[in-house]
Scaffold this active site. Sequence first.
Site, PDB file in Angstrom:
ATOM      1  CB  VAL A 158      13.013 -39.303 -22.982  1.00 49.48           C
ATOM      2  CG1 VAL A 158      12.997 -37.922 -22.705  1.00 49.48           C
ATOM      3  CG2 VAL A 158      11.766 -39.989 -22.083  1.00 49.48           C
TER       4      VAL A 158
ATOM      5  CG  ASN B 205      22.466 -39.794 -26.090  1.00 48.66           C
ATOM      6  OD1 ASN B 205      23.583 -39.811 -25.192  1.00 48.66           O
ATOM      7  ND2 ASN B 205      21.959 -38.638 -26.309  1.00 48.66           N
TER       8      ASN B 205
ATOM      9  NE  ARG C 277       9.579 -27.553 -25.750  1.00 46.34           N
ATOM     10  CZ  ARG C 277      10.579 -28.435 -26.010  1.00 46.34           C
ATOM     11  NH1 ARG C 277      11.016 -29.076 -27.142  1.00 46.34           N
ATOM     12  NH2 ARG C 277      11.640 -28.502 -25.005  1.00 46.34           N
TER      13      ARG C 277
ATOM     14  CG  HIS D  26      12.082 -34.494 -30.592  1.00 40.19           C
ATOM     15  ND1 HIS D  26      11.291 -33.290 -30.443  1.00 40.19           N
ATOM     16  CD2 HIS D  26      13.178 -34.426 -29.570  1.00 40.19           C
ATOM     17  CE1 HIS D  26      11.568 -32.826 -29.291  1.00 40.19           C
ATOM     18  NE2 HIS D  26      12.795 -33.372 -28.867  1.00 40.19           N
TER      19      HIS D  26
ATOM     20  CG  ASP E  87      23.124 -42.705 -13.001  1.00 37.11           C
ATOM     21  OD1 ASP E  87      24.013 -43.264 -13.792  1.00 37.11           O
ATOM     22  OD2 ASP E  87      22.817 -41.465 -13.262  1.00 37.11           O
TER      23      ASP E  87
HETATM   24  C1  LAC Z   1      13.690 -30.809 -26.129  1.00 36.65           C
HETATM   25  C2  LAC Z   1      14.759 -32.082 -25.994  1.00 36.65           C
HETATM   26  C3  LAC Z   1      14.499 -32.619 -24.567  1.00 36.65           C
HETATM   27  O1  LAC Z   1      13.033 -30.749 -27.167  1.00 36.65           O
HETATM   28  O2  LAC Z   1      14.835 -32.687 -27.002  1.00 36.65           O
HETATM   29  O3  LAC Z   1      13.869 -30.179 -25.168  1.00 36.65           O
END
Ligand code: LAC
Length: 300
Positions: free
Chosen positions: A107, A84, A140, A164, A21
């Site tokens: 990520v 980011n 998920r 994503h 970090d």
């Molecule tokens: C999520 C973020 C980490 O999908 O993009 O929870």
Amino acid sequence: MATAAATFLAERNLADLVLIDVVNYGLAAGKAVDLAAAGPLRGSSARIHATDRIEALAGARVVVNTAGVPRKPGMDRMDLLKTNAAIARRLARGVATHAPDAMVVNVANPLDVICQVFLQTTGFPRERVVGMAGALDSARLRTFIADALDCDPRDVAALVLGGHGDRMVPLVRTATVAGVPVSELLSAEALEHLVRRTRQAGAEVVGLLKTGSAFTSTGAAVCAMVEPLLTGRARMVPASAYLQGEYGLRDLFLGVPVLLGRHGVERIVELALTDAERGALQRSADEVRKGLDALESLNA
Ligand code: LAC
């Protein structure tokens, strides 16, 4: 989520870990001391160190980029682009200099765009830059299917393709419970509900937590991707990979099934999609492309 990823990785005894970090050394150092002390209790022999020096990347086989700000309630992942991307560019330069042979698992969001920042900045071959999203999104979906059927989530296999973002493509057509197609078990309306919930699952967590985004499942998904990179026991994982013609798309990262192994992305699997699925994937790619265009105008 870096802590969760480190926790799961330490528990798998896969490698020694260095938490870097460059902004808040104390945070990384505190986590490292805390995590290391769990080792004897949890059967982990992993050595865990912290540093604020980017040079500590030297010798790393795998670099996980968790650096960046998370979403706040109401924010889109693309809202994080400017901050980011700048952080990612700095880190990518460090990786290229100090760990030129490493594999990168990104990520930070917006995931697929930040992957591209890494690819371009490091100049690495596409096999060595990959993004973690599909593993989480698919986990998920698997969990929601298991909930709907009240069955063991380990029996559920399911795949989420695409970027994503809100246009990700949960592929319920190929989902199974121990080999039984879910379409035999759940109605089309029930499946549609699960698709919607999967697309919104990240925002659901952000909305509930109020500060920060999902971290435990995110860390577990990172661990699932890092493991085959280190052990060489290849796993089929949906992940953001740089497409060069696969699925009729090129020059962008998008979530697709990949075989991950010792050399990174060993194979990109091209599934035969229905017209509707192909259209949905194209719309998801368009969303990623918009992010890339926005990044370009930021840099212009
Ligand atoms: C999520 C973020 C980490 O999908 O993009 O929870």
